[in-house]
Design a protein around this motif. Structure first.
Motif, PDB file in Angstrom:
ATOM      1  N   UNK A   1      -4.463   7.525  -0.748  1.00 46.28           N
ATOM      2  CA  UNK A   1      -5.600   7.080   0.080  1.00 46.28           C
ATOM      3  C   UNK A   1      -5.107   6.265   1.265  1.00 46.28           C
ATOM      4  N   UNK A   2      -5.892   6.207   2.335  1.00 45.12           N
ATOM      5  CA  UNK A   2      -5.559   5.278   3.424  1.00 45.12           C
ATOM      6  C   UNK A   2      -5.590   3.862   2.863  1.00 45.12           C
ATOM      7  N   UNK A   3      -4.863   2.960   3.499  1.00 46.29           N
ATOM      8  CA  UNK A   3      -4.777   1.580   3.002  1.00 46.29           C
ATOM      9  C   UNK A   3      -6.124   0.865   3.066  1.00 46.29           C
TER      10      UNK A   3
ATOM     11  N   UNK B   1      -7.779   6.459  13.299  1.00 47.15           N
ATOM     12  CA  UNK B   1      -8.274   5.391  12.419  1.00 47.15           C
ATOM     13  C   UNK B   1      -9.228   6.074  11.437  1.00 47.15           C
ATOM     14  N   UNK B   2      -8.850   6.093  10.166  1.00 46.74           N
ATOM     15  CA  UNK B   2      -9.609   6.889   9.198  1.00 46.74           C
ATOM     16  C   UNK B   2     -10.418   6.003   8.252  1.00 46.74           C
ATOM     17  N   UNK B   3     -11.606   6.496   7.835  1.00 50.31           N
ATOM     18  CA  UNK B   3     -12.453   5.697   6.933  1.00 50.31           C
ATOM     19  C   UNK B   3     -11.843   5.520   5.545  1.00 50.31           C
ATOM     20  N   UNK B   4     -12.258   4.451   4.871  1.00 50.00           N
ATOM     21  CA  UNK B   4     -11.775   4.169   3.510  1.00 50.00           C
ATOM     22  C   UNK B   4     -12.069   5.350   2.586  1.00 50.00           C
TER      23      UNK B   4
ATOM     24  N   UNK C   1       2.096   8.011   9.793  1.00 46.92           N
ATOM     25  CA  UNK C   1       1.335   6.759   9.977  1.00 46.92           C
ATOM     26  C   UNK C   1      -0.110   7.113  10.326  1.00 46.92           C
ATOM     27  N   UNK C   2      -1.054   6.687   9.476  1.00 51.59           N
ATOM     28  CA  UNK C   2      -2.468   6.737   9.868  1.00 51.59           C
ATOM     29  C   UNK C   2      -3.032   5.331   9.650  1.00 51.59           C
ATOM     30  N   UNK C   3      -3.978   4.970  10.473  1.00 50.13           N
ATOM     31  CA  UNK C   3      -4.535   3.619  10.378  1.00 50.13           C
ATOM     32  C   UNK C   3      -5.817   3.649   9.563  1.00 50.13           C
ATOM     33  N   UNK C   4      -6.083   2.558   8.827  1.00 49.67           N
ATOM     34  CA  UNK C   4      -7.322   2.526   8.049  1.00 49.67           C
ATOM     35  C   UNK C   4      -8.378   1.723   8.798  1.00 49.67           C
TER      36      UNK C   4
ATOM     37  N   UNK D   1     -10.764  -2.459  11.865  1.00 48.04           N
ATOM     38  CA  UNK D   1     -12.059  -3.050  12.211  1.00 48.04           C
ATOM     39  C   UNK D   1     -12.062  -4.560  12.090  1.00 48.04           C
ATOM     40  N   UNK D   2     -11.548  -5.070  10.965  1.00 47.31           N
ATOM     41  CA  UNK D   2     -11.626  -6.520  10.759  1.00 47.31           C
ATOM     42  C   UNK D   2     -10.523  -7.269  11.486  1.00 47.31           C
ATOM     43  N   UNK D   3      -9.386  -6.639  11.659  1.00 47.18           N
ATOM     44  CA  UNK D   3      -8.232  -7.405  12.131  1.00 47.18           C
ATOM     45  C   UNK D   3      -7.749  -7.026  13.533  1.00 47.18           C
ATOM     46  N   UNK D   4      -8.181  -5.868  14.056  1.00 45.37           N
ATOM     47  CA  UNK D   4      -7.714  -5.484  15.392  1.00 45.37           C
ATOM     48  C   UNK D   4      -8.890  -5.229  16.323  1.00 45.37           C
TER      49      UNK D   4
END
Ligand SMILES: Nc1ncnc2c1ncn2[C@@H]1O[C@H](COP(=O)(O)OP(=O)(O)O)[C@@H](O)[C@H]1O
Ligand SMILES: O=C(CO)[C@H](O)[C@H](O)COP(=O)(O)O
Length: 558
Positions: free
Chosen positions: A268-270, A241-244, A197-200, A205-208
């Motif tokens: 790619x990250x989501x 939290x990884x960049x797009x 699990x890695x976060x995008x 940024x927009x939702x959390x």
């Protein structure tokens, strides 16, 4: 040199679609759609049949896996390419669509111990039952002068992570305790392919309310909401939290076999669905507003600076394209309003006439509504069937149609609904302009511009701006594929950045929609009336919509 490909998978509200894209020029070699077997779960829970309360909207995580297992092999098969030529895969998702998972990353709704509790399921972006929590979050954040509020137009939404997680704590503390993490469905689905699990950064940024420098809202703030929430960011939202465009990992052998791809393919990250579309129409600089138009509409704009904008959904540094602040605003229902009208409110004769003419009901209504002049129906509607996302950020507002008479025809109502959504978009553009951001050009993508020409003409007339339309029918999936190509990197035949990928792969149609001056003049008048209603019902002068909702809830619980 052999041709290389990337796959983009777009996880929408009702279905998931995969496209296989040629990296040299962005042409789509194949696409495939898998409707979600369990649809949107908004009435009864699967398995137990438990009745859900009003404003709930859930999904089944197994549906996402089915999309990967059916649509990905289907596009590879249809194109006849060697799976080894697919060098990267990216996904985009509705957001905030979140779920609680256990230590092994398994959704709690897969656990028989929790299955009967609706809070163990995926909460879809349009789950609006956490409004009470969102209201408290906003009150407390405002009272404490929390800096993050300004980045979200002064309000966090009930659709987002903090409100949804807090609702779980309030209504199902056992689920909250059992959740090892709360994850975006985008990140969970990527983890099913990579094993980690890695976060995008886009969803976070927009939702959390995550910020690149400041992280999530502080322990003190979360503790002020509820002492039991104090550790939430450090525990249940933990992780990188990884960049797009970053490679989240590589496709595991097990998933490679199930998806018909080579193990080791870069994943790619989501990404958030609407945001993935921006580079896919070639927008990588400020001043060009991209509208992703489907069930809902999201409005994305790049800016060189961070500015406070009224009722914004969010501004995130590098949130859409690196090097810029990505601004997002939106309307929580657009296509959904037209769907409501077609499914719930048109008379039987319309469905029959449409069938006789070989059209679907939308097409029939569009054809008839195109014969009307701007303003001719005498109707005006407020587009709040699913609340107002921007600029009022209030899920408790509802829709209205004014001006009905005994002579009103279905095509007039349909046109008034199209117009109402265009007025909502104009209001958003005006908020951006007032905040000091340029909106010089409009770009449209998503399902609606392909389906309804009248709608696009009305948007051009109401906003008095030319609209360019994406060439691809699957723009968000194309954008996801572009991020897949970036995750693979130039050395593997992909790209080293999204700007390079956009230069090679993005496309818009030759034909544009230009404003018709006579219509612009009429719509200026109607928009002034829309604004009177907007402020009257939306800014507290008359809270009748909320009182009706309260009466309805009271009646429902009797
Ligand atoms: N001809 C049409 N005119 C206007 N809206 C339409 C038409 N056909 C379908 N719709 C609406 O389009 C929406 C689906 O848009 P789409 O972009 O395909 O999906 P999603 O938003 O789930 O990605 C539905 O809400 C549906 O009511
Ligand atoms: O909030 C969002 C993006 O920020 C949602 O993902 C979006 O509104 C869902 O869109 P659709 O079903 O129309 O694709």
């Amino acid at each position: 040199m052999t041709q290389k490909y990337a796959i983009g998978v777009d996880f929408g509200t009702e279905s998931g679609r995969a496209v296989l894209v040629r990296l040299s020029d962005g042409t789509e070699a194949a696409e495939h759609v898998t409707p979600y077997r369990h649809h949107v779960i908004d009435e009864r829970l699967p398995e137990t049949g438990l009745k859900l309360e009003h404003d709930w909207a859930l999904q089944h995580p197994r549906d996402y896996i089915e999309v990967l297992e059916r649509s990905v092999p289907a596009v590879v098969r249809a194109s006849g390419i060697d799976p080894a030529e697919v060098i990267g895969l990216g996904i985009d998702f509705t957001a905030c669509t979140m779920l609680p998972v256990d230590k092994a990353g398994r959704p709690l709704c897969f656990d028989p111990a929790f299955q009967a509790n609706p809070h163990s399921w995926v909460k879809l972006w349009k789950h609006h039952a956490a409004q009470a929590e969102a209201d408290r979050i906003n009150e407390i954040a405002a009272a404490r002068g929390e800096r993050f509020l300004a980045r979200y137009g002064g309000k966090l939404s009930s659709e987002w992570m903090l409100a949804k997680a807090w609702q779980i704590l309030n209504e199902a503390p056992d689920i909250y305790d059992a959740a090892d993490q709360f994850v975006e469905a985008a990140d969970w689905t990527v983890a099913q392919m990579t094993g980690v699990i890695v976060r995008n950064s886009c969803s976070a940024g927009y939702k959390a309310a995550w910020h690149r420098q400041e992280g999530y809202p502080s322990r003190e703030f979360l503790g002020a909401l509820d002492p039991r929430l104090a550790d939430m960011a450090a525990t249940k939202l933990r992780g990188d939290v990884l960049p797009l465009g970053t490679k989240a990992g590589e496709l595991t052998p097990d998933m490679a076999a199930r998806m018909g791809l080579a193990a080791g393919t870069a994943i790619a990250v989501g990404n958030v669905d609407a945001h993935a579309a921006v580079p896919a129409v070639g927008v990588v600089t400020p001043g060009r507003l991209v509208m992703t138009m489907g069930t809902s509409v999201c409005h994305m704009l790049l800016g060189a600076e961070e500015k406070p904008i009224e009722g914004l959904c969010g501004v995130v540094e590098d949130g859409i394209v690196p090097g810029y602040y990505g601004y997002e605003a939106g309307q929580a229902a657009v296509g959904d309003i037209f769907a409501w009208y077609v499914d719930e409110a048109v008379p039987a004769y319309v469905a029959e006439a449409a069938r006789d003419e070989g059209l679907n009901v939308h097409e029939w209504l569009e054809k008839r509504a195109s014969g009307l002049k701007a303003g001719e129906s005498g109707l005006l509607a407020l587009d709040w069937w699913n609340g107002n996302r921007s600029v009022l950020a209030d899920a408790n507002l509802t829709g209205t149609i004014l001006g009905l008479t005994l002579l009103t025809k279905p095509q007039e109502v349909y046109r008034a609904l199209l117009e109402a959504t265009a007025f909502g978009t104009r209001k958003i553009i005006e908020a951006f302009l007032r905040g000091g951001l340029a909106v010089d050009e409009l770009y449209a993508c998503g399902g609606l511009p392909q389906k309804n020409r009248l709608l696009m003409q009305i948007y051009a007339d109401v906003t008095n701006r030319e609209i360019k339309v994406a060439a691809s029918k699957q723009t968000t999936a194309l954008g996801a594929a572009m991020f897949g190509a970036v995750a693979a990197g130039a050395a593997k035949g992909g790209y080293d950045g999204i700007v390079d990928a956009a230069a090679a792969m993005a496309r818009v149609r030759e034909e544009t929609f230009r404003p018709i001056p006579a219509n612009v003049a009429v719509y200026d008048k109607l928009y002034a009336e829309y604004m009177l209603l907007h402020d009257y019902f939306g800014r507290g002068a008359n809270d009748v919509m909320k009182r009706l909702k309260a009466i309805k809830e009271e009646a429902g619980s009797r």
